[in-house]
Design an enzyme around this catalytic site. Structure first.
Site, short mmCIF file in Angstrom:
data_model
loop_
_atom_site.label_atom_id
_atom_site.label_comp_id
_atom_site.label_asym_id
_atom_site.label_seq_id
_atom_site.Cartn_x
_atom_site.Cartn_y
_atom_site.Cartn_z
N HIS A 122 -23.82 -7.84 67.36
CA HIS A 122 -24.07 -7.62 68.90
C HIS A 122 -25.41 -6.60 69.30
CE1 HIS A 122 -21.20 -4.57 68.96
NE2 HIS A 122 -22.03 -3.74 69.74
N SER A 138 -21.64 1.52 67.96
CA SER A 138 -21.71 0.08 67.21
C SER A 138 -22.42 0.02 65.89
CB SER A 138 -22.06 -0.89 68.49
OG SER A 138 -20.87 -0.82 69.36
N ASP A 189 -18.99 -10.27 64.15
CA ASP A 189 -19.80 -9.51 64.82
C ASP A 189 -20.38 -8.63 63.81
OD1 ASP A 189 -21.19 -8.27 66.85
OD2 ASP A 189 -19.40 -6.61 67.26
#
Length: 514
Positions: A147, A254, A177
């Site tokens: 992402h 992230s 992901d």
């Protein structure tokens, strides 16, 4: 006369005595001030009476600090800041509503992401995003989240020495992901892999990344829990097994690593759960048991293929175990079997309890899902099942996850999607209201437009309504698909489209070779 002289003399004496007296008084005051001044000064900078604790008293804490400093210094050079430039997806909004600020209370699901209104034609915009990554090899391979780089037109990484380098996308996998990018460098600092299966709640872990753009941040915490399930409500096929930690993970973290006390990467930070959007003690990382094989496949082939059984599963619990004639609350119970799926072909049935995978005990549904998803399509696995209290072993040859979707897309191509680049849906009353389409508008709603397709080139967008195909009215999505599939190969198609309150004809030019 004498009296006057005496009087005058007394006055003179009096005056002469006053000056010495004043001088004496002033001198005494100055002396008192000088005597008091050092005392006051000393009081302002008085040394503390307490002494610091000696090293022997806090040796354990000092050792811990030194260990954390050593660990942070070892891992930080392998951390990168990932900056991404991408083209935002078109969105439309009602008047007075900004794109992206739709209702998020979960009470209404809009298949288009936003509400549509008159005169609000979306315009492509450039977006800038940032995340984190970790270098896993000296030749520049970097792991981050899918992402973070999804839709990227340009990727750049900032190294710990402040160099900014261009990076290319090697491969990505939406299901886990995860993504791999690469910089053209050698002899780079890197972090080794660790084994997440050896983690235990309470162990010390450090999270590295760039939260809110504050580069090269490290936070310390513990493993709060293991094997947390997939939180996605949109795709239940995504594997769980997440590591939960109280090491602070915030937006921008992230793709950064979660490392153990040896500086080994045991997870990749991916999301947090918070009512405010900021860290509230619950951060989650993808375990290395999922990350490492996925990354190796992405580096090797540029993609990750996931094994697929085609069954729905849930945990066996103390409350439901008695209904399946099992003695322990362990394993995964089959809740759904898709027709013609590998599981159906192998003979799996709803209510079967899968207790073993290739001879190894299955603890819960999440573990089974993760293990099967990491296996290559075409692999034959052996499932130990309990059916009505009796043990059986079933061989299952795995299919490829997503293959059914691609097959559906291919078959839909016969009805127009793959050929023309259109995804269509019926104009339901709810969607009609969202589009503010008049009652006399009938046809099919454009739900998807593939970039670069005939539909895209014709200017079709989500929310448009196709009213006619080749001068013939249509009433539903199936009508449009049938009409488009009937267009002779190599021929163009004419569609009448209602959009933003008006009708226009658009020509769908036949794709080359179609």
């Amino acid at each position: 006369m004498r009296t006057r002289i005496e009087s005058t003399w007394k006055k003179l004496i009096s005056r002469r005595l006053v000056a010495p007296t004043l001088a004496i008084v002033m001198a005494g005051s100055l002396a008192a001030y000088q005597a008091a001044k050092p005392v006051d000064a000393r009081a302002a900078v008085a040394a503390p009476t307490a002494t610091p604790l000696d090293d022997n008293s806090v040796g354990a804490l000092l050792s811990l600090d030194h260990a954390m400093e050593t660990l942070a210094a070892r891992v930080t050079p392998a951390i990168v800041n990932v900056t991404v430039t991408s083209r935002s997806k078109p969105e439309m909004a009602t008047e007075g509503q900004e794109p992206g600020n739709g209702d998020d209370d979960g009470q209404q699901i809009n298949p288009f992401g936003q509400f549509f209104g008159h005169g609000m034609r979306p315009q492509p915009e450039i977006e800038h995003g940032l995340g984190s990554g970790v270098i896993i090899s000296p030749d520049g391979y970097i792991v981050t989240n899918n992402h973070v780089v999804d839709g990227a037109m340009d990727i750049r990484v900032t190294m710990s020495d402040r160099r900014i380098l261009p990076a290319k996308l090697v491969g990505k996998d939406a299901l886990t992901d995860l993504a791999v990018i690469k910089v053209n460098q050698t002899n780079l600092p890197n972090a080794p892999w660790g084994d997440s299966t050896q983690l235990h709640p309470g162990q010390t872990v450090l999270a590295f990344g760039n939260p809110f753009g504050f580069r090269f941040t490290v936070t310390r915490g513990i493993v709060s829990a293991l094997n947390r399930p997939n939180p996605s409500v949109t795709d239940r096929r995504k594997p769980g097994q997440f590591i939960q930690t109280d090491a602070a993970i915030n937006p921008g973290n992230s793709g950064g690593p979660l490392v153990n006390a040896h500086g080994e990467v045991v997870g990749i930070n991916t999301f947090l759960i918070s009512s405010s959007g900021g860290f509230s003690g619950m951060g989650f990382a993808i375990p290395s048991q999922i990350v490492r094989p996925t990354v190796e496949s992405l580096i090797r082939t540029g993609k990750m293929q996931h094994g697929y059984m085609g069954v729905g599963i849930s945990d066996v619990t103390p409350e439901n175990s008695k209904f399946f004639d099992v003695n322990t609350a362990a394993g995964a119970v089959v809740t759904q079997v898709e027709p013609a799926s590998p599981g159906a072909k192998a003979g799996l049935k709803v209510g079967d309890v899968i207790s073993e995978l290739n001879g190894t005990k299955v603890s819960d549904a999440g573990e089974l899902q993760a293990e099967v998803g990491l296996k290559q399509p075409g692999t034959t696995i052996r499932l130990g099942i309990l059916r009505n209290g009796k043990s059986e072993t079933l061989p299952v040859t795995l299919g490829e996850m997503g293959a059914r979707d691609r097959t559906a897309d291919s078959s839909a191509g016969e009805h127009g999607k793959a050929r023309w680049g259109l995804g269509l849906g019926d104009l339901t009353p709810d969607i009609r209201q969202q589009l503010q389409a008049p009652e006399n508008v009938h046809g099919a709603v454009v739900e998807q437009v593939q970039p670069g397709s005939a539909a895209d080139n014709a200017g079709l967008q989500r929310g448009d309504v196709i009213l006619e195909v080749n001068r013939k009215p249509v009433q539903s999505a199936s009508d449009v698909k049938q009409a488009l599939s009937g267009v002779t190969t190599g021929q163009d198609a004419l569609v009448l489209v209602w959009s933003n309150g008006g009708n226009t004809f658009r020509v769908l030019h036949a794709p080359e070779g179609a």
